[in-house]
Design a protein around this motif. Structure first.
Motif, PDB file in Angstrom:
ATOM      1  N   TYR A   3      -6.489   6.521  -2.479  1.00 21.77           N
ATOM      2  CA  TYR A   3      -5.750   8.066  -1.790  1.00 21.77           C
ATOM      3  C   TYR A   3      -6.204   7.600   0.036  1.00 21.77           C
ATOM      4  N   PHE A   4      -5.100   8.380   0.016  1.00 24.56           N
ATOM      5  CA  PHE A   4      -5.609   8.558   1.953  1.00 24.56           C
ATOM      6  C   PHE A   4      -5.975  10.432   1.509  1.00 24.56           C
ATOM      7  N   GLY A   5      -6.928  10.704   2.615  1.00 21.32           N
ATOM      8  CA  GLY A   5      -7.740  12.015   2.102  1.00 21.32           C
ATOM      9  C   GLY A   5      -7.442  12.449   0.044  1.00 21.32           C
ATOM     10  N   GLY A   6      -6.290  13.677   0.504  1.00 20.86           N
ATOM     11  CA  GLY A   6      -6.060  14.099  -0.431  1.00 20.86           C
ATOM     12  C   GLY A   6      -4.693  13.698  -1.437  1.00 20.86           C
ATOM     13  N   LEU A   7      -4.493  12.665  -0.869  1.00 18.87           N
ATOM     14  CA  LEU A   7      -2.967  12.605  -0.949  1.00 18.87           C
ATOM     15  C   LEU A   7      -2.835  11.179  -1.780  1.00 18.87           C
ATOM     16  N   ALA A   8      -2.968  11.132  -3.278  1.00 21.93           N
ATOM     17  CA  ALA A   8      -3.195   9.901  -3.925  1.00 21.93           C
ATOM     18  C   ALA A   8      -1.261   9.118  -3.449  1.00 21.93           C
ATOM     19  N   ALA A   9      -1.835   8.494  -2.568  1.00 23.45           N
ATOM     20  CA  ALA A   9      -0.040   7.106  -1.859  1.00 23.45           C
ATOM     21  C   ALA A   9       0.031   6.266  -3.662  1.00 23.45           C
ATOM     22  N   VAL A  10      -1.197   5.813  -4.147  1.00 28.70           N
ATOM     23  CA  VAL A  10      -0.838   4.615  -5.102  1.00 28.70           C
ATOM     24  C   VAL A  10      -1.912   5.403  -6.306  1.00 28.70           C
ATOM     25  N   PRO A  47      11.465   5.586  -3.810  1.00 27.92           N
ATOM     26  CA  PRO A  47      12.200   6.222  -3.065  1.00 27.92           C
ATOM     27  C   PRO A  47      11.052   6.121  -1.828  1.00 27.92           C
ATOM     28  N   ASN A  48      11.016   6.681  -0.702  1.00 26.39           N
ATOM     29  CA  ASN A  48      10.343   6.800   0.505  1.00 26.39           C
ATOM     30  C   ASN A  48       9.340   7.243   0.042  1.00 26.39           C
ATOM     31  N   GLY A  49       8.864   6.605   0.655  1.00 28.26           N
ATOM     32  CA  GLY A  49       6.437   7.342   0.454  1.00 28.26           C
ATOM     33  C   GLY A  49       6.856   7.138  -0.506  1.00 28.26           C
ATOM     34  N   ALA A  50       6.914   6.252  -1.629  1.00 27.22           N
ATOM     35  CA  ALA A  50       6.582   5.919  -3.232  1.00 27.22           C
ATOM     36  C   ALA A  50       4.614   5.408  -3.136  1.00 27.22           C
ATOM     37  N   GLY A  51       4.513   4.876  -2.588  1.00 26.26           N
ATOM     38  CA  GLY A  51       4.428   3.951  -2.456  1.00 26.26           C
ATOM     39  C   GLY A  51       3.421   2.121  -2.773  1.00 26.26           C
ATOM     40  N   LYS A  52       5.383   1.673  -2.631  1.00 29.18           N
ATOM     41  CA  LYS A  52       4.901   0.542  -2.200  1.00 29.18           C
ATOM     42  C   LYS A  52       4.351  -0.595  -1.413  1.00 29.18           C
ATOM     43  N   THR A  53       4.659  -0.216   0.214  1.00 28.13           N
ATOM     44  CA  THR A  53       3.862  -0.778   1.137  1.00 28.13           C
ATOM     45  C   THR A  53       2.334  -0.829   0.580  1.00 28.13           C
ATOM     46  N   THR A  54       2.061   0.611  -0.005  1.00 27.40           N
ATOM     47  CA  THR A  54       0.775   0.822   0.490  1.00 27.40           C
ATOM     48  C   THR A  54      -0.123  -0.036  -0.677  1.00 27.40           C
ATOM     49  N   LEU A  55       0.620   0.084  -2.429  1.00 24.85           N
ATOM     50  CA  LEU A  55      -0.268  -1.168  -3.406  1.00 24.85           C
ATOM     51  C   LEU A  55       0.378  -2.483  -2.551  1.00 24.85           C
ATOM     52  N   PHE A  74       5.796  -7.783   6.758  1.00 16.77           N
ATOM     53  CA  PHE A  74       5.673  -6.877   6.851  1.00 16.77           C
ATOM     54  C   PHE A  74       7.204  -5.825   6.792  1.00 16.77           C
ATOM     55  N   GLN A  75       6.407  -4.212   6.422  1.00 17.68           N
ATOM     56  CA  GLN A  75       8.013  -3.955   6.723  1.00 17.68           C
ATOM     57  C   GLN A  75       8.149  -3.146   7.797  1.00 17.68           C
ATOM     58  N   THR A  76       7.168  -3.411   9.183  1.00 14.29           N
ATOM     59  CA  THR A  76       7.838  -2.991  10.812  1.00 14.29           C
ATOM     60  C   THR A  76       7.154  -4.774  10.789  1.00 14.29           C
ATOM     61  N   ASP A 114       8.068  -7.090   2.213  1.00 10.14           N
ATOM     62  CA  ASP A 114       8.243  -6.143   2.262  1.00 10.14           C
ATOM     63  C   ASP A 114       9.864  -5.022   2.640  1.00 10.14           C
ATOM     64  N   GLU A 115      11.181  -5.153   2.277  1.00  5.97           N
ATOM     65  CA  GLU A 115      11.871  -4.613   2.823  1.00  5.97           C
ATOM     66  C   GLU A 115      12.614  -5.595   3.439  1.00  5.97           C
ATOM     67  N   LEU A 116      12.409  -6.712   3.195  1.00  7.28           N
ATOM     68  CA  LEU A 116      13.432  -7.825   3.938  1.00  7.28           C
ATOM     69  C   LEU A 116      14.805  -7.957   3.977  1.00  7.28           C
ATOM     70  N   GLU A 154      12.260  -3.588  -2.051  1.00  8.52           N
ATOM     71  CA  GLU A 154      13.816  -2.903  -1.236  1.00  8.52           C
ATOM     72  C   GLU A 154      14.363  -2.234  -1.296  1.00  8.52           C
ATOM     73  N   HIS A 155      15.216  -1.780  -0.794  1.00 12.25           N
ATOM     74  CA  HIS A 155      16.013  -0.548  -0.440  1.00 12.25           C
ATOM     75  C   HIS A 155      17.811  -1.060  -0.893  1.00 12.25           C
ATOM     76  N   VAL A 156      17.441  -1.919  -0.452  1.00 11.23           N
ATOM     77  CA  VAL A 156      19.200  -2.741  -0.853  1.00 11.23           C
ATOM     78  C   VAL A 156      19.369  -3.009  -2.189  1.00 11.23           C
TER      79      VAL A 156
HETATM   80  N1  ATP Z   1      -2.479   4.795   6.920  1.00  7.87           N
HETATM   81  C1  ATP Z   1      -1.891   5.942   6.252  1.00  7.87           C
HETATM   82  N2  ATP Z   1      -3.036   6.923   6.656  1.00  7.87           N
HETATM   83  C2  ATP Z   1      -2.487   8.213   5.708  1.00  7.87           C
HETATM   84  N3  ATP Z   1      -0.904   8.041   4.791  1.00  7.87           N
HETATM   85  C3  ATP Z   1      -0.715   7.284   4.472  1.00  7.87           C
HETATM   86  C4  ATP Z   1      -0.731   5.530   5.008  1.00  7.87           C
HETATM   87  N4  ATP Z   1       0.616   4.962   5.188  1.00  7.87           N
HETATM   88  C5  ATP Z   1       0.775   5.261   3.845  1.00  7.87           C
HETATM   89  N5  ATP Z   1       0.796   6.751   3.983  1.00  7.87           N
HETATM   90  C6  ATP Z   1       1.327   7.627   3.313  1.00  7.87           C
HETATM   91  O1  ATP Z   1       1.001   7.325   1.548  1.00  7.87           O
HETATM   92  C7  ATP Z   1       1.948   7.171   0.759  1.00  7.87           C
HETATM   93  C8  ATP Z   1       2.657   6.297   0.617  1.00  7.87           C
HETATM   94  O2  ATP Z   1       3.457   5.658   2.153  1.00  7.87           O
HETATM   95  P1  ATP Z   1       3.941   3.766   2.096  1.00  7.87           P
HETATM   96  O3  ATP Z   1       4.602   3.189   2.979  1.00  7.87           O
HETATM   97  O4  ATP Z   1       3.185   2.567   0.341  1.00  7.87           O
HETATM   98  O5  ATP Z   1       5.522   4.273   1.046  1.00  7.87           O
HETATM   99  P2  ATP Z   1       6.718   3.411   0.275  1.00  7.87           P
HETATM  100  O6  ATP Z   1       6.605   3.240  -0.793  1.00  7.87           O
HETATM  101  O7  ATP Z   1       6.289   2.723   0.654  1.00  7.87           O
HETATM  102  O8  ATP Z   1       7.572   4.084   1.297  1.00  7.87           O
HETATM  103  P3  ATP Z   1       9.056   4.189   2.167  1.00  7.87           P
HETATM  104  O9  ATP Z   1      10.137   3.175   1.319  1.00  7.87           O
HETATM  105  O10 ATP Z   1       8.981   5.159   2.819  1.00  7.87           O
HETATM  106  O11 ATP Z   1       8.906   2.238   3.193  1.00  7.87           O
HETATM  107  C9  ATP Z   1       3.029   7.873   2.190  1.00  7.87           C
HETATM  108  O12 ATP Z   1       2.930   9.605   1.798  1.00  7.87           O
HETATM  109  C10 ATP Z   1       2.670   7.995   3.326  1.00  7.87           C
HETATM  110  O13 ATP Z   1       2.465   9.184   4.427  1.00  7.87           O
END
Ligand code: ATP
Ligand code: MG
Lengths: 245, 316
Positions: A12-19, A37-45, A84-86, A164-166, A196-198
């Motif tokens: 969770y990030f605050g109220g948001l369940a990123a994963v 899709p973007n923001g799906a939580g891949k990088t968070t995982l 890293f993605q970036t 992550d998105e090499l 990967e998005h490709v």
């Molecule tokens: N450190 C953080 N603090 C708060 N919110 C975050 C943080 N990292 C990610 N999020 C939020 O968590 C959600 C998932 O982000 P994440 O980066 O895991 O997505 P992603 O699947 O990798 O997307 P993308 O394809 O754009 O890289 C998004 O809504 C993002 O804004």
């Protein structure tokens, strides 16, 4: 026993369940694709696996061992390396010394400076950066900085590599090269999870794919199964029509 | 890797270093006056600046805690010098500084950027006030008297500590920990994910460099008869090494040493010649130096040298 296994991983990030309650595994020698899709939580995982952040709930096991409480450097030394993605390189440090960091600190056993240098030269050769070894890493092109990150990760002697998105931002030729490199890494015995998005690349390289959407796993299977999955098509409809192609 | 290969440059630098050390070792036998005190002072600031640079330059963690470790050295000297031999007192000062720096490091080095800097600043105030309170309870007074040493003894002690500081600095910078510190400074997260135990590296190096700050304090204290917390934990001691490092340049260890020596000399000269305008002139010199010598005196020297060499080579 799986090489890596996650049970109910939640962040969770605050109220948001990123994963949210994601179960996953990867077996030795596999290439696992992670899409969504973007923001799906891949990088968070990835961040949860590599201990860049602690999961709110759930546990992650590496070779049967609970690694959830370990710090990032320990995870690396156990054999899980990441990019890293970036890109996150050491910009003012010469390329070769960027890679030596991985060899000196990340392998889990102590290498001498000479051994570390040898190892660094080897992996630089693999990613084809030998010509740039004395250049400050910040002077490389983005594509080369990404290769450098791979080299640094490889220098830690990983069993599992998280990419992550090499391929984002690479030209079609570079994408093809990268796909070849990934296959070659698998032949060396390295297990890979790649985000990967490709689509074309991930569909052709992966043995198995997991699809995330809004933090939840919505599909899992072979590239063919996933491409035919209704939910997946729905999620990607109007966003990217690559899936079908 | 030929890390220790004797290149021509290295032989020249080594020769210069030996000449300087011999000169320093003989100085108190040649003259007994002001020069000994001045050079001892230069060495004190060289110790503080080099110790500061080893940790703070590669990591980018700007510490202002120097005065805390230095001041603790004062108090170790006040308590133990006399009852215990001077050399032992200096070692105790180093150990005390190390332990306190470990604690401070564990508390503060999780902070980054300006938060870290502010916290280290606060640490000096905190230690200052704790010592003040303890003194009020224990001795019932503000200050203490210190068993003094001769200018010559203090000079040699400082010379030994300076050599130890420089050796430690070279060893750290050449070792894998030098690379670790630099990686931490460039991208801490990437360093951690490449296997560097970031917290331990930072805390240990921070504590190690603090040892020399404590030792320098213990030596200087024996040149004063009276100390109190205001003298021991004066914030100037935290700021000067930062300025001296900037003034000299931080690319290598020669810069900080030159910076400390020149800065100390300018400061003393201004103070004796223009006591009223001292601060003003000092400030202006400093601002000019920072504006026009971003890489420090050493950087300026290298730039000029390249120009001279380039000028010679350039075809007419
Ligand atoms: N450190 C953080 N603090 C708060 N919110 C975050 C943080 N990292 C990610 N999020 C939020 O968590 C959600 C998932 O982000 P994440 O980066 O895991 O997505 P992603 O699947 O990798 O997307 P993308 O394809 O754009 O890289 C998004 O809504 C993002 O804004
Ligand atoms: Mg991402």
């Amino acid at each position: 026993m799986h090489l890596l296994e996650g049970k109910g991983v939640t962040k969770y990030f605050g109220g948001l369940a990123a994963v949210s309650g994601v179960d996953f595994y990867v077996d030795k020698g596999e290439i696992l694709g992670l899409i969504g899709p973007n923001g799906a939580g891949k990088t968070t995982l990835f961040n949860a696996i590599s201990a860049a952040l602690k999961p709110t709930r759930g546990k992650i096991f590496f070779k049967g061992r609970d690694i959830t409480p370990l710090p990032a450097y320990r995870i690396c030394r156990l054999g899980i390396a990441r990019t890293f993605q970036t890109v996150k390189i050491f910009p003012h440090v010469p390329v070769i010394r960027n890679v030596m960091v991985g060899a000196l600190f990340g392998t889990g056993h102590r290498l001498s400076a000479r051994e570390a240098l040898k190892k660094a030269e080897e992996v630089l050769e693999f990613v084809d950066l030998t010509d740039y070894k004395d250049v400050p890493a910040g002077d490389l092109t983005l594509a080369n900085q990404k290769r450098l990150e791979v080299a640094r990760a490889l220098a830690t002697d990983p069993e599992l590599l998280l990419l992550d998105e090499l391929m984002a931002g690479l030209t079609p030729t570079e994408v093809a090269e990268a796909s070849g490199d990934i296959q070659q890494l698998r032949q060396r015995g390295i297990t890979i999870i790649m985000i990967e998005h490709v689509m074309q690349a991930i569909m052709s390289v992966s043995d198995r794919i997991i699809v995330l959407d809004y933090g939840k796993k919505i599909a899992e299977g072979t590239p063919q199964e996933v491409a035919a999955n209704e939910k997946v098509i729905e999620v990607y409809l109007g966003e990217e029509c690559d899936v079908a192609s | 890797m030929g890390k220790f290969a004797l290149t021509k440059n290295r032989i020249v630098s080594l020769a210069i270093l030996v000449v300087i050390l011999v000169f320093l070792a003989l100085l108190p036998t040649i003259t007994k006056g002001y020069l000994v005190t001045l050079v001892a002072d230069m060495m004190r600031y060289a110790v503080l600046t080099v110790a500061w640079v080893v940790f703070c330059a590669p990591t980018g963690y700007l510490s202002l805690a120097t005065a805390a470790f230095y001041g603790l050295g004062f108090y170790v000297a006040a308590v133990f010098n006399g009852p215990l031999p001077f050399a032992v007192v200096i070692i105790i000062a180093g150990v005390v500084a190390f332990i306190v720096a470990l604690l401070i490091g564990l508390l503060t080095l999780r902070l980054r950027g300006v938060y870290f800097t502010i916290f280290t600043f606060a640490v000096v105030l905190l230690v200052n006030n704790v010592v003040l309170e303890v003194e009020r309870l224990v001795t019932g007074t503000r200050g203490r008297f210190v068993e003094t040493e001769t200018a010559q003894t203090a000079f040699y002690a400082m010379l030994v500590v300076l050599i130890a500081t420089l050796l430690t600095a070279v060893l750290i910078r050449r070792s894998r920990y030098g690379l670790a510190l630099q990686s931490i400074g460039e991208y801490e997260e990437a360093a951690a994910h490449s296997g560097i135990n970031v917290v331990m590296t930072k805390v240990l190096v921070f504590a190690t460099t603090s040892v020399f700050m404590g030792m320098a304090g213990a030596i200087i204290a024996t040149r004063r008869t009276y100390i109190d917390p205001g003298i021991a934990f004066n914030m100037t001691t935290s700021f000067l090494p930062v300025l001296m490092a900037m003034f000299g340049g931080m690319g290598n260890l020669v810069g900080p040493v030159i910076g400390a020596a020149v800065f100390t000399y300018i400061g003393e000269t201004l103070l004796t010649r223009f006591p009223d305008l001292y601060m003003l002139i000092f400030g202006v010199v400093l601002i000019l130096a920072i504006l026009f010598m971003p890489a420090g005196i050493l950087g300026l020297g290298q730039q000029l040298w390249r120009k001279v060499k380039g000028g010679r080579r350039a075809p007419a």
